[in-house]
Design a protein around this motif. Structure first.
Motif, PDB file in Angstrom:
ATOM      1  N   THR A 147       0.739  -1.100   0.040  1.00  0.00           N
ATOM      2  CA  THR A 147       0.038  -0.024   0.006  1.00  0.00           C
ATOM      3  C   THR A 147       0.834   1.325   0.136  1.00  0.00           C
ATOM      4  O   THR A 147       0.179   2.328  -0.412  1.00  0.00           O
ATOM      5  N   LEU A 148       2.141   1.230   0.335  1.00  0.00           N
ATOM      6  CA  LEU A 148       3.201   2.277   0.395  1.00  0.00           C
ATOM      7  C   LEU A 148       4.010   2.161  -0.788  1.00  0.00           C
ATOM      8  O   LEU A 148       4.846   3.201  -0.864  1.00  0.00           O
ATOM      9  N   LYS A 149       3.944   1.284  -1.782  1.00  0.00           N
ATOM     10  CA  LYS A 149       4.962   1.187  -2.686  1.00  0.00           C
ATOM     11  C   LYS A 149       4.351   1.293  -4.231  1.00  0.00           C
ATOM     12  O   LYS A 149       3.407   0.914  -4.251  1.00  0.00           O
ATOM     13  N   VAL A 150       4.957   1.558  -5.057  1.00  0.00           N
ATOM     14  CA  VAL A 150       4.564   1.861  -6.415  1.00  0.00           C
ATOM     15  C   VAL A 150       4.410   0.377  -6.906  1.00  0.00           C
ATOM     16  O   VAL A 150       3.622  -0.138  -7.804  1.00  0.00           O
ATOM     17  N   GLY A 151       5.165  -0.615  -6.539  1.00  0.00           N
ATOM     18  CA  GLY A 151       5.448  -1.843  -6.823  1.00  0.00           C
ATOM     19  C   GLY A 151       6.584  -2.429  -7.834  1.00  0.00           C
ATOM     20  O   GLY A 151       6.920  -1.469  -8.459  1.00  0.00           O
ATOM     21  N   GLY A 152       6.817  -3.630  -7.970  1.00  0.00           N
ATOM     22  CA  GLY A 152       7.739  -3.849  -8.703  1.00  0.00           C
ATOM     23  C   GLY A 152       9.189  -3.878  -8.520  1.00  0.00           C
ATOM     24  O   GLY A 152       9.528  -3.584  -7.131  1.00  0.00           O
ATOM     25  N   ASP A 153      10.212  -4.229  -9.334  1.00  0.00           N
ATOM     26  CA  ASP A 153      11.582  -4.368  -8.992  1.00  0.00           C
ATOM     27  C   ASP A 153      12.362  -4.204 -10.419  1.00  0.00           C
ATOM     28  O   ASP A 153      11.582  -3.941 -11.527  1.00  0.00           O
ATOM     29  N   ILE A 154      13.632  -4.427 -10.354  1.00  0.00           N
ATOM     30  CA  ILE A 154      14.327  -3.900 -11.697  1.00  0.00           C
ATOM     31  C   ILE A 154      15.045  -5.286 -12.161  1.00  0.00           C
ATOM     32  O   ILE A 154      15.503  -6.249 -11.394  1.00  0.00           O
ATOM     33  N   THR A 155      14.898  -5.448 -13.495  1.00  0.00           N
ATOM     34  CA  THR A 155      15.594  -6.668 -13.989  1.00  0.00           C
ATOM     35  C   THR A 155      17.028  -6.588 -13.923  1.00  0.00           C
ATOM     36  O   THR A 155      17.692  -5.564 -13.701  1.00  0.00           O
ATOM     37  N   GLN A 156      17.819  -7.801 -14.498  1.00  0.00           N
ATOM     38  CA  GLN A 156      19.085  -7.880 -14.201  1.00  0.00           C
ATOM     39  C   GLN A 156      19.923  -7.400 -15.515  1.00  0.00           C
ATOM     40  O   GLN A 156      21.214  -7.292 -15.569  1.00  0.00           O
ATOM     41  N   ARG A 157      19.103  -7.012 -16.654  1.00  0.00           N
ATOM     42  CA  ARG A 157      19.863  -6.986 -17.710  1.00  0.00           C
ATOM     43  C   ARG A 157      20.192  -5.544 -18.253  1.00  0.00           C
ATOM     44  O   ARG A 157      21.347  -5.432 -19.204  1.00  0.00           O
ATOM     45  N   PHE A 158      19.991  -4.559 -17.669  1.00  0.00           N
ATOM     46  CA  PHE A 158      20.140  -3.182 -18.404  1.00  0.00           C
ATOM     47  C   PHE A 158      20.630  -2.282 -17.055  1.00  0.00           C
ATOM     48  O   PHE A 158      20.645  -2.359 -16.201  1.00  0.00           O
ATOM     49  N   ASN A 159      21.309  -1.006 -17.671  1.00  0.00           N
ATOM     50  CA  ASN A 159      21.712  -0.117 -16.668  1.00  0.00           C
ATOM     51  C   ASN A 159      20.500   0.423 -15.849  1.00  0.00           C
ATOM     52  O   ASN A 159      19.410   0.816 -16.462  1.00  0.00           O
ATOM     53  N   THR A 160      20.692   0.713 -14.676  1.00  0.00           N
ATOM     54  CA  THR A 160      19.722   1.275 -13.902  1.00  0.00           C
ATOM     55  C   THR A 160      19.849   2.635 -13.696  1.00  0.00           C
ATOM     56  O   THR A 160      20.935   3.361 -13.461  1.00  0.00           O
ATOM     57  N   VAL A 161      18.481   3.493 -13.902  1.00  0.00           N
ATOM     58  CA  VAL A 161      18.539   4.993 -14.015  1.00  0.00           C
ATOM     59  C   VAL A 161      17.390   5.527 -13.156  1.00  0.00           C
ATOM     60  O   VAL A 161      16.478   4.918 -13.127  1.00  0.00           O
ATOM     61  N   LYS A 162      17.890   6.317 -12.134  1.00  0.00           N
ATOM     62  CA  LYS A 162      16.886   6.971 -11.360  1.00  0.00           C
ATOM     63  C   LYS A 162      15.845   8.059 -12.042  1.00  0.00           C
ATOM     64  O   LYS A 162      16.590   8.738 -12.753  1.00  0.00           O
ATOM     65  N   HIS A 163      14.633   7.685 -11.754  1.00  0.00           N
ATOM     66  CA  HIS A 163      13.709   8.944 -12.398  1.00  0.00           C
ATOM     67  C   HIS A 163      13.832  10.285 -11.532  1.00  0.00           C
ATOM     68  O   HIS A 163      13.890  10.312 -10.508  1.00  0.00           O
ATOM     69  N   ARG A 164      14.181  11.230 -12.374  1.00  0.00           N
ATOM     70  CA  ARG A 164      14.157  12.633 -11.622  1.00  0.00           C
ATOM     71  C   ARG A 164      12.673  12.862 -11.263  1.00  0.00           C
ATOM     72  O   ARG A 164      12.603  13.727  -9.890  1.00  0.00           O
TER      73      ARG A 164
END
Length: 672
Positions: free
Chosen positions: A60-77
């Motif tokens: 209820t406090l999370k947007v949900g989900g996770d990040i896959t292993q394959r690509f560079n991770t980028v933080k959303h502004r």
């Protein structure tokens, strides 16, 4: 009574977190949107009534989900938050009432089709496509720029226009129904696994490593939301920003409409509930957004979604088919999940073969028998769910389905803890899917982020007997001669993997604690435990009652970590990881403020400002020792007011006699 409520909240939290992972990460959802939303509302109601039992990692406090292993991770502004959902027209009217209460009656709504695809955020610099990032967990996502550039409808270079120097535009990548059916047929003829629906096909395609392969699959995109600095001054509202976006050459859905009342919104919904079947792409509802940007800012956000937008989901479709058998899947925590295998049936444009049954309670509730004829529904036209069995078609000699008493993978007797709906296999050290799942969890992006090592490689290493425990990963460097002989695993891959394993030793204590895969210990809980106890030895020495003193830690979590750390085999493994060089204590850093002029003062920002954005003012306040509050209360020292501040906030501040200051007065306080 309290223990029962706590157990119910914890079980529902775990269940919803699992559904989130299946939906956002695996693109293999196992529950309908409708049922997920109702379970989420049940959890929200329980947490509101019993806040002391809320998990800090609650969905209820999370947007949900996770990040896959394959690509560079980028933080959303700007975070990519989810929208609140409803299937009820009265709740839309309630939403309209809440909006008007805060910002007054001068309100317009923009209504949009809710596309069933993959959310994307694309950054443009000087009119050129610079970066494309998936939604991920809402805070950060996967960079898929090269893949997005293959989508023909998305411009690489904008034509002349009054677009900002730098901006983000968000939308949905999808696949048209005809393309989905054609490509799925080709996969079937080639003996490849078919996709359940166009959304999964689009999601799977955009995450392919080879952009050349992505280009062969016809993806499309609609873009529908703009972010940039000083957006409010240039565009003022969402409708004009979308009109501008269209003039710059972006693909915008032609069916988006500006409405002046909630009745117009409802008429739009009624029309598309029927007309959606004539579209070339799937939609599963309608999105309603407050038009004015200043009003959007005034309404603000909850922890997981904007208060100025909501989505209306269409009701599910239903068909009848045969339940052929039930299979059972074992997860990394030992949870055993039943899966219904169905006689293939066409539902909402896709072929349904499987449906999740969640747990033994669901099988008992449905009173399922072998060979039953069952009613299957798809909520949001995505995930199938068995609604009921058709008793009239049940054979007289049909045998009731009995949930297994032993693990389907290792044969160990299953356990079911009091207050929980899920059966577990306790053989975490000898049950293959649990061992493999824990290893895959440990190397994950949010945990240890071991570059060069993926889930398939973990499976291979386990099958070859190279790894059985997490500590085995850190001895692979001594077995490089055995690695060389593995098929499709060259020296460069080995070197990258070993480098990734070595770099993982630098990960902070809370990441290591989360990576161990202790039941009920999520990312947030791991961070709170690390910050409170400082090191693993202190946590081990603590009693369950000691652990309960940590803010937001419940009894089930406290018992789980106390039990885990005091099992000799687990502590032996931790000692091996210590010896390998992993971090089991926090590195405390001193926070340096720009000044202390606002120390001890609390602030709330409302409205639109001439020289600073609200984010900039927030950063300025916090950097000088001030603390931000989320609402007006007796604890608030100052309300920083700009133009277009909502009447309800102004009235409440005046009633509580909270000092109202301007942007310039705030700056004067800081400079003084």
């Amino acid at each position: 009574m309290a223990i029962d409520i706590q157990a119910k909240i914890e079980a529902l939290t775990q269940e919803l977190n699992d559904y989130n992972y299946q939906y956002y990460v695996l693109a293999q959802p196992s529950i309908s949107d409708y049922d997920f939303d109702h379970k989420l509302k049940d959890l929200e109601a329980l947490e509101a009534k019993y806040p002391e039992f809320r998990d800090p990692n609650s969905p209820t406090l999370k947007v949900g989900g996770d990040i896959t292993q394959r690509f560079n991770t980028v933080k959303h502004r700007w975070p990519m938050m989810s929208l609140g959902n409803t299937y009820n027209e009265q709740e839309l009217k309630d939403f309209d009432s809440r909006v008007r209460k805060v910002i007054g009656d001068q309100v317009q709504y923009v209504v949009e089709l809710k596309f069933d695809g993959l959310s994307i955020s694309i950054t443009y610099q000087d009119g050129k496509l610079a970066q494309a990032v998936t939604r991920g967990d809402g805070t950060q996502g996967d960079e898929v720029t090269n893949n997005v550039k293959t989508i023909r409808s998305i411009p690489h270079q904008l034509k002349n226009g009054d677009y900002p120097e730098n901006f983000e535009i968000r939308g949905e990548i999808f696949m048209h129904k005809s393309a989905f059916l054609r490509l799925n047929k080709e996969r079937e003829e080639n003996g490849e696994q078919t996709y359940a629906n166009p959304r999964n096909f689009a999601s799977g395609t955009i995450k392919l490593q080879d952009s050349g392969e992505v280009a062969k699959r016809p993806l499309d995109c609609f873009l529908y939301f703009l972010y940039c600095d000083n957006r409010n001054k240039q565009f003022h509202d969402h409708w004009h920003s979308i009109e501008s976006v269209k003039s710059w050459g972006f693909p915008v859905c032609e069916h988006t409409k500006l409405c002046n009342s909630i009745d117009e919104v409802l008429n739009f919904i009624h029309y598309w509930d029927e007309a959606r079947h004539n579209l070339s792409y799937e939609i599963d509802g309608i999105v309603i957004k407050v038009n004015d940007f200043a009003q959007q800012e005034e309404l603000g956000f909850t922890a997981k979604s904007p208060r100025w937008a909501i989505s209306y989901k269409f009701k599910a479709e239903r068909v009848e088919t045969i339940l052929e058998r039930i299979s059972y899947q074992v997860g990394r925590t030992g949870a055993v999940t039943p899966v219904a295998n169905l006689k293939p049936v066409l539902l909402a444009g896709t072929t349904v073969k499987r449906a999740s049954l969640h747990n033994a309670n669901e099988i008992a509730r449905l009173d399922l028998h072998e060979g039953d004829t069952v009613f299957v529904e798809k909520g949001g036209e995505i995930i199938p769910k068995i609604i009921a069995a058709n008793i009239e078609k049940r054979p007289a000699d049909a045998v009731a389905i009995v949930y297994p008493s032993n693990c389907p993978e290792c044969g160990t007797a299953l356990i079911r803890e009091e207050g929980e709906a899920v059966h577990y296999c306790p053989n975490d050290a000898g049950c293959r899917p649990q061992i493999v799942g824990k290893l895959q969890h440990f190397i994950g992006r949010k945990m240890m982020d071991v570059q060069g090592l993926g889930d398939e490689t973990i499976e291979t290493f386990f099958r070859l007997g190279l790894i059985r425990k997490i500590s085995d990963l850190y001895s692979l460097k001594d077995r490089s001669d055995e690695l060389v002989g593995i098929e499709r695993f060259g020296q460069k891959s080995i070197d990258n993997m070993l480098k990734g394993i070595e770099l993982s030793k630098e990960k902070p204590f809370e990441k290591v604690l989360f990576g161990l895969g202790i039941r009920h210990i999520g990312e947030t809980v791991a961070k709170k435990l690390a910050q409170h106890f400082k090191n693993i030895d202190a946590i081990k020495s603590a009693t369950a009652l000691d652990i309960l003193t940590v803010p937001d830690i419940g009894q089930r979590i406290a018992e789980s970590i106390h039990e885990y750390l005091n099992l000799p085999e687990h502590w032996e493994e931790i000692e091996k990881l210590k010896s390998a060089g992993l971090q089991f204590e926090i590195e405390e850093k001193e926070v340096v403020l720009a000044g202390t002029g606002l120390a001890g003062k609390t602030f709330l920002i409302s409205g639109v400002f001439a020289d600073y954005s609200r984010e900039e003012l927030t950063a300025l306040i916090e950097s000088h020792g001030g603390k931000m509050l989320s609402g007006i209360s007796a604890k608030l020292n100052y309300l920083v007011a700009g133009d277009k501040m909502g009447p309800s906030k102004l009235a409440k501040a005046e009633k509580l006699q909270v000092p109202i200051i301007s942007e310039s007065e705030l700056l004067a306080m800081i400079n003084k």
